[in-house]
Design an enzyme around this catalytic site. Structure first.
Site, PDB file in Angstrom:
ATOM      1  N   ASP A  69      -7.013   0.129   7.782  1.00  0.00           N
ATOM      2  CA  ASP A  69      -6.268  -0.625   6.767  1.00  0.00           C
ATOM      3  C   ASP A  69      -7.262  -1.373   5.879  1.00  0.00           C
ATOM      4  O   ASP A  69      -8.118  -2.103   6.367  1.00  0.00           O
ATOM      5  CB  ASP A  69      -5.316  -1.611   7.459  1.00  0.00           C
ATOM      6  CG  ASP A  69      -4.376  -2.301   6.477  1.00  0.00           C
ATOM      7  OD1 ASP A  69      -3.153  -2.090   6.588  1.00  0.00           O
ATOM      8  OD2 ASP A  69      -4.869  -3.057   5.610  1.00  0.00           O
ATOM      9  N   ASP A 119      -2.749   1.758   1.359  1.00  0.00           N
ATOM     10  CA  ASP A 119      -4.063   1.344   1.858  1.00  0.00           C
ATOM     11  C   ASP A 119      -4.268   1.553   3.357  1.00  0.00           C
ATOM     12  O   ASP A 119      -5.164   0.962   3.942  1.00  0.00           O
ATOM     13  CB  ASP A 119      -4.355  -0.108   1.461  1.00  0.00           C
ATOM     14  CG  ASP A 119      -3.783  -1.125   2.423  1.00  0.00           C
ATOM     15  OD1 ASP A 119      -2.713  -0.854   3.000  1.00  0.00           O
ATOM     16  OD2 ASP A 119      -4.424  -2.170   2.608  1.00  0.00           O
ATOM     17  N   GLU A 120      -3.437   2.370   3.992  1.00  0.00           N
ATOM     18  CA  GLU A 120      -3.644   2.564   5.432  1.00  0.00           C
ATOM     19  C   GLU A 120      -3.372   4.005   5.861  1.00  0.00           C
ATOM     20  O   GLU A 120      -2.566   4.710   5.249  1.00  0.00           O
ATOM     21  CB  GLU A 120      -2.779   1.604   6.243  1.00  0.00           C
ATOM     22  CG  GLU A 120      -1.326   1.739   5.932  1.00  0.00           C
ATOM     23  CD  GLU A 120      -0.443   0.790   6.728  1.00  0.00           C
ATOM     24  OE1 GLU A 120      -0.607   0.674   7.958  1.00  0.00           O
ATOM     25  OE2 GLU A 120       0.445   0.194   6.100  1.00  0.00           O
TER      26      GLU A 120
HETATM   27  P1  TTP Z   1      -1.471  -4.914   3.156  1.00  0.00           P
HETATM   28  O1  TTP Z   1      -2.424  -3.969   3.835  1.00  0.00           O
HETATM   29  O2  TTP Z   1      -0.325  -5.441   3.946  1.00  0.00           O
HETATM   30  O3  TTP Z   1      -2.256  -6.196   2.630  1.00  0.00           O
HETATM   31  P2  TTP Z   1      -3.716  -6.307   2.026  1.00  0.00           P
HETATM   32  O4  TTP Z   1      -4.448  -5.002   2.083  1.00  0.00           O
HETATM   33  O5  TTP Z   1      -3.630  -6.908   0.672  1.00  0.00           O
HETATM   34  O6  TTP Z   1      -4.410  -7.386   2.956  1.00  0.00           O
HETATM   35  P3  TTP Z   1      -4.912  -7.197   4.467  1.00  0.00           P
HETATM   36  O7  TTP Z   1      -6.379  -7.451   4.425  1.00  0.00           O
HETATM   37  O8  TTP Z   1      -4.171  -8.250   5.234  1.00  0.00           O
HETATM   38  O9  TTP Z   1      -4.567  -5.807   4.894  1.00  0.00           O
HETATM   39  O10 TTP Z   1      -0.877  -4.254   1.856  1.00  0.00           O
HETATM   40  C1  TTP Z   1      -1.625  -3.366   1.029  1.00  0.00           C
HETATM   41  C2  TTP Z   1      -1.293  -3.625  -0.423  1.00  0.00           C
HETATM   42  O11 TTP Z   1       0.101  -3.516  -0.641  1.00  0.00           O
HETATM   43  C3  TTP Z   1      -1.673  -5.013  -0.894  1.00  0.00           C
HETATM   44  O12 TTP Z   1      -3.026  -5.096  -1.317  1.00  0.00           O
HETATM   45  C4  TTP Z   1      -0.703  -5.262  -2.004  1.00  0.00           C
HETATM   46  C5  TTP Z   1       0.525  -4.475  -1.606  1.00  0.00           C
HETATM   47  N1  TTP Z   1       1.562  -5.399  -1.058  1.00  0.00           N
HETATM   48  C6  TTP Z   1       2.520  -5.913  -1.921  1.00  0.00           C
HETATM   49  O13 TTP Z   1       2.548  -5.580  -3.093  1.00  0.00           O
HETATM   50  N2  TTP Z   1       3.449  -6.788  -1.417  1.00  0.00           N
HETATM   51  C7  TTP Z   1       3.455  -7.200  -0.111  1.00  0.00           C
HETATM   52  O14 TTP Z   1       4.302  -8.008   0.306  1.00  0.00           O
HETATM   53  C8  TTP Z   1       2.431  -6.660   0.774  1.00  0.00           C
HETATM   54  C9  TTP Z   1       2.393  -7.086   2.213  1.00  0.00           C
HETATM   55  C10 TTP Z   1       1.525  -5.769   0.248  1.00  0.00           C
HETATM   56 MG    MG Z   2      -4.483  -3.878   3.827  1.00  0.00          MG
END
Ligand code: TTP
Ligand code: MG
Length: 364
Positions: A21, A117-118
């Site tokens: 992720d 992103d995962e």
């Molecule tokens: P995530 O992987 O949940 O968050 P992240 O990558 O920003 O942070 P982390 O380091 O905790 O993994 O989500 C991936 C992308 O999805 C994030 O960059 C933006 C988008 N997203 C939204 O638009 N709204 C949301 O509520 C979430 C959780 C994510």
């Molecule tokens: Mg992320």
């Protein structure tokens, strides 16, 4: 009983699943593109100029101020007025996402992308968790070297454990959970770390005195069924880290969906409208990325009190026009609005046709 358990544990030993992720993905992409943003609190959210909409994500520097995904941008402003506020650049995030996925895929293991992103890899052929950890470090180094971005990786005997593990140490973390250590790893974690457990279920579990995954695992299954119905057995298995689902390389793209739960239930029409715009924009990006046109659009609204309504509309022809998508989403939303606070908004596209297939047909 014990035969089943034995079979399960043998199956667990065989599988080694890796979950990757990206760290603060949208924000990191922006910080990579513009060096002036590095080491600063950066907030990505809808309509930052007027301070409406919710936060998509923010850099770890911004998280230090208490800013989180799904929080209204107006609240983020209060927490950190000097942060850099940017509106999302979805085409850029899609492009970088595709580059990340190409790297992960290139190692030749069974691969499944689960969001922008995962992704999961089934690295069982490596034969040991130690080898899997080495591979994870290699992937992390390659992504950092080629794209200038960090990610966190979890390794476990199931997709569930791998996913919880990748979230355990962020940013740039690597968490390896060997099968024998699974229950010790999970037990102290709060129940909300289980994917799918939202605030509502968390509160219901709190009412039963259950706060940790270990507490859930130890709870009387009969009482859990009384409380949660048929879903309880699955919930209980989850608490033990049991998840037989496979890494699916060729998933049918049956729908493209996105939903957002508001940090606080809202009846602010401006916030609701901009949030729906954001969701429409996001599924549209998915549509373009997959090179699809769609026919059916479904809107979901969950109100305070967990009342959930969905409404769908099908176009007569396949379309890939952003404006049709937006207009349809807003008109469905208008038809559905009730005099109640909104907790969650969702949008789903389905009934797809490959764009090039269509072009071929038209070309004949
Ligand atoms: P995530 O992987 O949940 O968050 P992240 O990558 O920003 O942070 P982390 O380091 O905790 O993994 O989500 C991936 C992308 O999805 C994030 O960059 C933006 C988008 N997203 C939204 O638009 N709204 C949301 O509520 C979430 C959780 C994510
Ligand atoms: Mg992320």
């Amino acid at each position: 009983g014990s035969a089943v358990q034995k079979r399960n544990s043998e199956h667990m030993k065989q599988r080694i699943i890796l979950h990757l992720d990206m760290d603060s993905f949208y924000a990191s992409v922006e910080m990579q593109a513009d060096p002036r943003l590095r080491n600063k609190p950066v907030v990505i959210g809808a309509d930052p100029k007027r301070g409406r909409g919710v936060v998509s994500t923010c850099s770890y520097e911004a998280r230090a101020f208490g800013i989180r995904s799904a929080m209204p941008v107006s609240q983020a402003f209060v927490l950190c007025p000097h942060a850099v506020y940017l509106s999302p650049d979805y085409p850029l995030y899609s492009k970088v996402s595709a580059e990340v996925m190409t790297i992960i895929r290139s190692y030749g293991f069974r691969f499944q992308q689960v969001s922008i992103d995962e992704a999961f890899l089934d690295v069982s052929p490596l034969g040991s968790f130690c080898e899997a950890a080495t591979l994870a470090e290699q992937i992390q180094a390659t992504i950092e070297k080629n794209l200038g971005l960090t990610c966190s990786v979890g390794i476990g005997h199931s997709k569930l454990v791998a996913k919880i593990a990748s979230d355990f140490k962020k940013p740039a973390g690597l968490t390896v959970v060997e099968p024998a250590g699974t229950q010790d790893f999970l037990a102290p974690l709060p129940v909300r770390k289980i994917p799918g457990i939202g605030k509502k279920t968390e509160l219901a579990l709190f009412d039963l005195g259950i706060r940790t995954i270990g507490g859930l695992a130890a709870y009387d299954i009969g009482k859990l069924v009384t409380e949660f119905g048929r879903g309880a057995a699955a919930l209980h298995e989850t608490a033990l880290g049991i998840d037989g689902s496979e890494v699916e390389e060729h998933m049918d793209t049956r729908s493209i969906s996105r939903e957002i739960t508001f940090d606080t239930d809202t009846d602010d029409p401006g916030l609701i409208t901009t949030t729906m715009d954001t969701l429409a924009e996001e599924v549209y990006t998915g549509l373009v990325q997959e090179d699809l046109s769609f026919k059916t659009l479904t809107i979901k609204v969950r109100y305070q009190g967990f009342i959930t309504r969905t409404r769908a509309r099908s176009f007569y022809h396949y379309t890939s026009k952003k404006e049709s998508l937006r207009t349809c989403a807003h008109s469905l939303l208008r038809e559905m609005m009730e005099d109640r606070k909104v907790r969650l908004l969702g949008i789903r596209l389905s009934s797809f046709e490959k764009q090039d297939a269509r072009q071929m047909t038209l070309g004949l």
